[in-house]
Design an enzyme around this catalytic site. Structure first.
Site, PDB file in Angstrom:
ATOM      1  CD  GLU A  67      -2.914  -1.095   2.378  1.00 48.42           C
ATOM      2  OE1 GLU A  67      -2.840  -0.181   3.218  1.00 48.42           O
ATOM      3  OE2 GLU A  67      -3.854  -1.921   2.363  1.00 48.42           O
TER       4      GLU A  67
ATOM      5  CD  GLU B 230      -3.245  -6.066   3.982  1.00 49.82           C
ATOM      6  OE1 GLU B 230      -4.099  -5.284   4.455  1.00 49.82           O
ATOM      7  OE2 GLU B 230      -2.032  -5.828   3.992  1.00 49.82           O
TER       8      GLU B 230
HETATM    9  C1  BG6 Z   1      -4.093  -2.454   5.559  1.00 51.94           C
HETATM   10  C2  BG6 Z   1      -2.661  -2.533   5.991  1.00 51.94           C
HETATM   11  O1  BG6 Z   1      -4.340  -1.154   5.163  1.00 51.94           O
HETATM   12  O2  BG6 Z   1      -5.100  -2.669   6.460  1.00 51.94           O
HETATM   13  C3  BG6 Z   1      -2.460  -3.104   7.388  1.00 51.94           C
HETATM   14  O3  BG6 Z   1      -1.837  -3.191   5.077  1.00 51.94           O
HETATM   15  C4  BG6 Z   1      -3.560  -2.668   8.303  1.00 51.94           C
HETATM   16  O4  BG6 Z   1      -1.197  -2.738   7.835  1.00 51.94           O
HETATM   17  C5  BG6 Z   1      -4.890  -3.186   7.757  1.00 51.94           C
HETATM   18  O5  BG6 Z   1      -3.371  -3.073   9.613  1.00 51.94           O
HETATM   19  C6  BG6 Z   1      -6.100  -2.848   8.582  1.00 51.94           C
HETATM   20  O6  BG6 Z   1      -6.255  -1.486   8.750  1.00 51.94           O
HETATM   21  P1  BG6 Z   1      -6.186  -0.798  10.169  1.00 51.94           P
HETATM   22  O7  BG6 Z   1      -5.980   0.647   9.885  1.00 51.94           O
HETATM   23  O8  BG6 Z   1      -7.486  -1.057  10.841  1.00 51.94           O
HETATM   24  O9  BG6 Z   1      -5.033  -1.406  10.866  1.00 51.94           O
END
Ligand code: BG6
Length: 462
Positions: free
Chosen positions: A166, A365
């Protein structure tokens, strides 16, 4: 079985070094921007939990790999922390880190789990940030040395590499919307940071291909489809296209096609904010595109034509060109404040097929962060996270449909394996297939979704 996935589909999850490893006396890790920021402003972090107190993976990876097996993983992505391997960002390599990553990788492979390694997950070594971080061209050079060091040390066994996770997030968080260090609001700097990240990625890809180690290298992008409020209103459609150019195509186009989107280039030129670059940079980006694309998907972006007044107190902003549209009736994850729109994953995959040469890709993800999961614990001590099972299966149905239609999508990784540290949100929202009980020495317990995922992976479908 209603949803059968292609043979050898990648089932697993993703995590990152800074969110899981923790720091230990004598481990030789140097500070990253997160360690520094926490020291400066601990109050910014949920419940005051900082980056040293993550899930103890540095010590407990062997136990964790057994849990990965028990939850059906055939592959797992994490990241090598730059500030662990090369504590000052440049110079000496930390031998304790080499031993740790070697053993982590070997243990994964010995348990039938393919390690995927990412090189940058928001974790700039502080020594480099002090000299400007991604604003400074020297960081690009240092990153390429770091990347080559990783390929040399671990490339005999790691066959899937990613240059960034990202990369738009350090741009947005660090230089536009203030949720990452250094917490600036400065569009010109944001453009420079984005350009250097793109260049660093292309240079690392070139280095990897030159080393001829027999694996693949890609990038992981959070593709957030931009939907116009009204598809029949040209102003809304134009605004959505600009948001798409800023937040998705700024990395997707150079990574896959080797070029920057025209819409974005036009705006940046009009603003007189072209980044500093050297003569050969655009050729480097053109000639070194990815083998493989990781797609992170959480939420869509709803856009309408600009209606609100522009706020120029910090100079131009991307939001000068669009407004966020608060769509009535949208389905929400109230804990994270993100919309849940399952079909978005299908739209992204269709876009890669139709407009990006059907590049080999996987869902790197997807997931749902929920606060206070303790209230769902049953008599056996297992969290009954049926909402997560519904979330994953509803998205997988759309992934399946895209594959049926010919999209070259070869895997699905959940965010995340076990509950981990989410930056300033720390342990507020839990995402894992496996719970981590912070009050009880980070005790791990597989959630209902983890058991369910094992069945899905074993059957290659559901
Ligand atoms: C993604 C990232 O944006 O989402 C992670 O690659 C992150 O590092 C995950 O933890 C979840 O988002 P957040 O902001 O709730 O941690």
């Amino acid at each position: 079985m209603e949803y059968q996935f292609p043979k050898d589909f990648w089932w697993g999850s993703a995590a990152s070094g800074p969110q899981t490893e923790g720091t230990y006396e004598g481990d030789g890790k140097g500070p990253s921007i997160w360690d520094h920021w926490y020291q400066e402003e601990p109050g910014k972090f949920f419940d005051g939990v900082g980056p040293s107190d993550t899930s103890q993976v540095y010590k407990r990876y062997r136990e964790d790999i057994q849990l990965m097996k028990a939850t059906g993983h055939n592959s797992f992505r994490t990241s090598i922390q730059w500030s662990r391997l090369i504590p000052e960002g440049t110079g000496e390599v930390n031998q304790s880190a080499v031993a740790f990553y070697n053993d982590y990788i070997d243990e994964l492979i010995a348990n039938g789990i393919e390690p995927f390694m990412n090189l940058y997950h928001f974790d700039m070594p502080m020594a480099l940030q002090e000299k400007g971080g991604w604003l400074n061209r020297e960081t690009v050079d240092a990153y390429v040395v770091f990347a080559k060091t990783c390929f040399t040390l671990f490339g005999d066994r790691v066959k899937k590499w990613f240059t960034h996770n990202e990369p738009i997030v350090p741009v947005e968080g660090g230089y536009l919307y203030q949720f990452h260090y250094p917490n600036e609001i400065n569009m010109k700097q944001a453009v420079q940071v984005g350009f250097h990240e793109n260049l660093a990625s292309a240079q690392a890809i070139a280095a990897y291909h030159q080393m001829d180690l027999g694996g693949e290298i890609g990038i992981i992008l959070n593709l957030t489809p931009s939907y116009p409020r009204d598809a029949n209103n040209p102003e809304d459609v134009k605004a959505a296209a600009i948001a798409d150019a800023f937040f998705n195509r700024s990395f997707l186009d150079p990574a896959v096609k080797g070029t920057f989107p025209e819409e974005l280039v036009t705006i940046i030129k009009e603003l007189d904010m072209c980044p500093d670059m050297q003569a050969e940079d655009l050729t480097t980006i053109k000639e070194n595109t990815v083998d493989l694309l990781g797609i992170n998907y959480y939420q869509p972006r709803r856009i309408k034509a600009k209606e609100s007044a522009m706020d120029h107190s910090h100079g131009p902003m991307p939001d000068d060109y669009f407004d966020t549209y608060d769509m009535p009736g949208k389905k929400m994850n109230p804990y994270r404040g993100w919309e849940i729109y399952e079909k978005g994953i299908y739209d992204i995959l269709t876009n890669t097929r139709e407009n990006y040469g059907n590049i080999k890709c996987y869902i790197s993800e997807n997931g749902m962060g929920v606060e206070g999961e303790g209230r769902f614990i049953n008599d056996q001590g297992v969290i009954e996270d049926d909402y997560r099972i519904a979330f994953v299966s509803d998205h997988l149905k759309y992934v399946h449909q895209a594959i049926q239609e010919g999209t070259n999508c070869v895997g699905y990784h959940m965010w995340t394996c076990m509950d981990n540290w989410s930056w300033t949100n720390a342990y507020k929202n839990r995402y894992g297939f496996i719970s981590v009980d912070l009050a009880n020495d980070a005790k791990r317990t597989i959630k209902k979704s983890g058991h369910w995922f094992k069945e899905v992976a074993d059957q290659n479908g559901f």
